[in-house]
Design a protein around this motif. Sequence first.
Motif, PDB file in Angstrom:
ATOM      1  N   GLN A 141      -2.427   5.521   0.139  1.00  0.00           N
ATOM      2  CA  GLN A 141      -1.638   5.755   1.346  1.00  0.00           C
ATOM      3  C   GLN A 141      -0.273   5.083   1.197  1.00  0.00           C
ATOM      4  O   GLN A 141      -0.107   3.902   1.495  1.00  0.00           O
ATOM      5  N   GLU A 142       0.691   5.836   0.747  1.00  0.00           N
ATOM      6  CA  GLU A 142       2.005   5.269   0.451  1.00  0.00           C
ATOM      7  C   GLU A 142       2.716   4.830   1.728  1.00  0.00           C
ATOM      8  O   GLU A 142       2.836   5.575   2.690  1.00  0.00           O
ATOM      9  N   ASN A 147      -3.366   3.499  10.792  1.00  0.00           N
ATOM     10  CA  ASN A 147      -2.377   3.672  11.853  1.00  0.00           C
ATOM     11  C   ASN A 147      -1.150   2.791  11.692  1.00  0.00           C
ATOM     12  O   ASN A 147      -0.196   2.916  12.467  1.00  0.00           O
ATOM     13  N   ASP A 148      -1.167   1.895  10.727  1.00  0.00           N
ATOM     14  CA  ASP A 148      -0.030   1.008  10.488  1.00  0.00           C
ATOM     15  C   ASP A 148       0.895   1.667   9.477  1.00  0.00           C
ATOM     16  O   ASP A 148       0.534   1.846   8.312  1.00  0.00           O
ATOM     17  N   VAL A 149       2.090   2.024   9.935  1.00  0.00           N
ATOM     18  CA  VAL A 149       3.008   2.817   9.121  1.00  0.00           C
ATOM     19  C   VAL A 149       4.297   2.054   8.861  1.00  0.00           C
ATOM     20  O   VAL A 149       4.877   1.457   9.770  1.00  0.00           O
ATOM     21  N   GLY A 150       4.732   2.053   7.610  1.00  0.00           N
ATOM     22  CA  GLY A 150       5.995   1.420   7.262  1.00  0.00           C
ATOM     23  C   GLY A 150       5.919   0.666   5.951  1.00  0.00           C
ATOM     24  O   GLY A 150       4.829   0.418   5.417  1.00  0.00           O
ATOM     25  N   ARG A 154       2.784  -1.472   2.834  1.00  0.00           N
ATOM     26  CA  ARG A 154       2.527  -0.836   1.545  1.00  0.00           C
ATOM     27  C   ARG A 154       1.586  -1.690   0.694  1.00  0.00           C
ATOM     28  O   ARG A 154       1.531  -2.908   0.820  1.00  0.00           O
ATOM     29  N   SER A 155       0.871  -1.022  -0.181  1.00  0.00           N
ATOM     30  CA  SER A 155      -0.063  -1.680  -1.095  1.00  0.00           C
ATOM     31  C   SER A 155       0.701  -2.290  -2.259  1.00  0.00           C
ATOM     32  O   SER A 155       1.584  -1.655  -2.842  1.00  0.00           O
ATOM     33  N   ALA A 156       0.367  -3.537  -2.599  1.00  0.00           N
ATOM     34  CA  ALA A 156       1.055  -4.209  -3.706  1.00  0.00           C
ATOM     35  C   ALA A 156       0.205  -5.342  -4.255  1.00  0.00           C
ATOM     36  O   ALA A 156      -0.629  -5.914  -3.550  1.00  0.00           O
ATOM     37  N   GLU A 190       2.184  -1.036  -5.705  1.00  0.00           N
ATOM     38  CA  GLU A 190       3.260  -1.671  -6.458  1.00  0.00           C
ATOM     39  C   GLU A 190       2.669  -2.866  -7.204  1.00  0.00           C
ATOM     40  O   GLU A 190       1.989  -3.700  -6.604  1.00  0.00           O
ATOM     41  N   ILE A 191       2.928  -2.958  -8.500  1.00  0.00           N
ATOM     42  CA  ILE A 191       2.369  -4.031  -9.330  1.00  0.00           C
ATOM     43  C   ILE A 191       3.498  -4.675 -10.116  1.00  0.00           C
ATOM     44  O   ILE A 191       4.241  -3.990 -10.827  1.00  0.00           O
TER      45      ILE A 191
END
Length: 241
Positions: A141-142, A147-150, A154-156, A190-191
Motif C-alpha cells: 500500500q504505497e 484508512n491512514d493516507v499520506g 509509508r512503509s520503510a 523504502e529500504i
Amino acid sequence: MSWLDQVFPGTSSKRTMIDRSQALPGRTTPVAVPASHVVLGHPLRGEDPESSAGIGRFPGYQAVVLAGGCFWGVEEIFWQVPGVYTTAVGYAGGYTPNPSYEEVCTARTGHTESTLVVFDPGVVDLEGILRVFWESHDPTQEMRQGNDVGTQYRSAVFTVTDADADLVRQSARRFAQVVADAGLGPITTEIAPLAEAGGERSDGKCRDGRFYYAEDYHQQYLAKNPNGYRCHASTGLKYPA
C-alpha cells in the motif's frame, strides 16, 4: 481522480513526497522524552545519539527503524516480541529537523511515522524482527496503511549499517515472492541505511538521515491508552520459513 481521492477527499497532495525546498524548517532543539520505556523499563535513548543518526548506541544490542503505518500500533506489536529490549516512536526519512507531530501530519516534513526497535540478537535476529514487520502491515500500500493516507504512513525500513540494509533487501525479495504468488504487489517499502535516508538520492533530492523521537505522549501510547487507535492493514500472508 483516483479511488483514494474519492474515498479520502483531499489526500492527493499528502501522498506526494515533498521537495526539500518546500519542507518546513523545523527547529534545532529536540523534544523531551521519558528516560525509560513504560512497559519494558529500559532506556528509550542510547548512548551518544549524535554519533549514530539520533538513535545512540545500545551496547550488546542491535537497532532498526521500522515504519508500517500509525506508529502507536507498530510500537505495541514490537515491544511484545521476545528479545526486544526497548522501543520508541519517532519520525524518519524526511527533511525537517526535530519536527512536531502536527508538522509531520501536514506532509510537509517528508518524514514517515517510525518505530525504533532495539533487540538482543542472541534472542531474536534481524530476520526475526523483519518476519514480524512484513506480517503485521501491508507493504504493497504505497503512501498509506488502511484508512491512514499520506507520506507519513509509508512503509520503510531504515537500518544502522549497510550490511543490515542488504539483509533487509534480501528479506523483502523473499516476502515479495509470497506476495506475488498471492496476486498482490509489488512491495513499495523504502529500504536504506538511516544515515543515507538523508543523503543524495538518484532523483537529486536530499533528506535528513536521522531518527527524531516523537513527543512524550506518543511514547508507548497504547500502554497508556489501551482502548486507543490501532491500524493494521495486514495482507494476512506469512513470511517464508
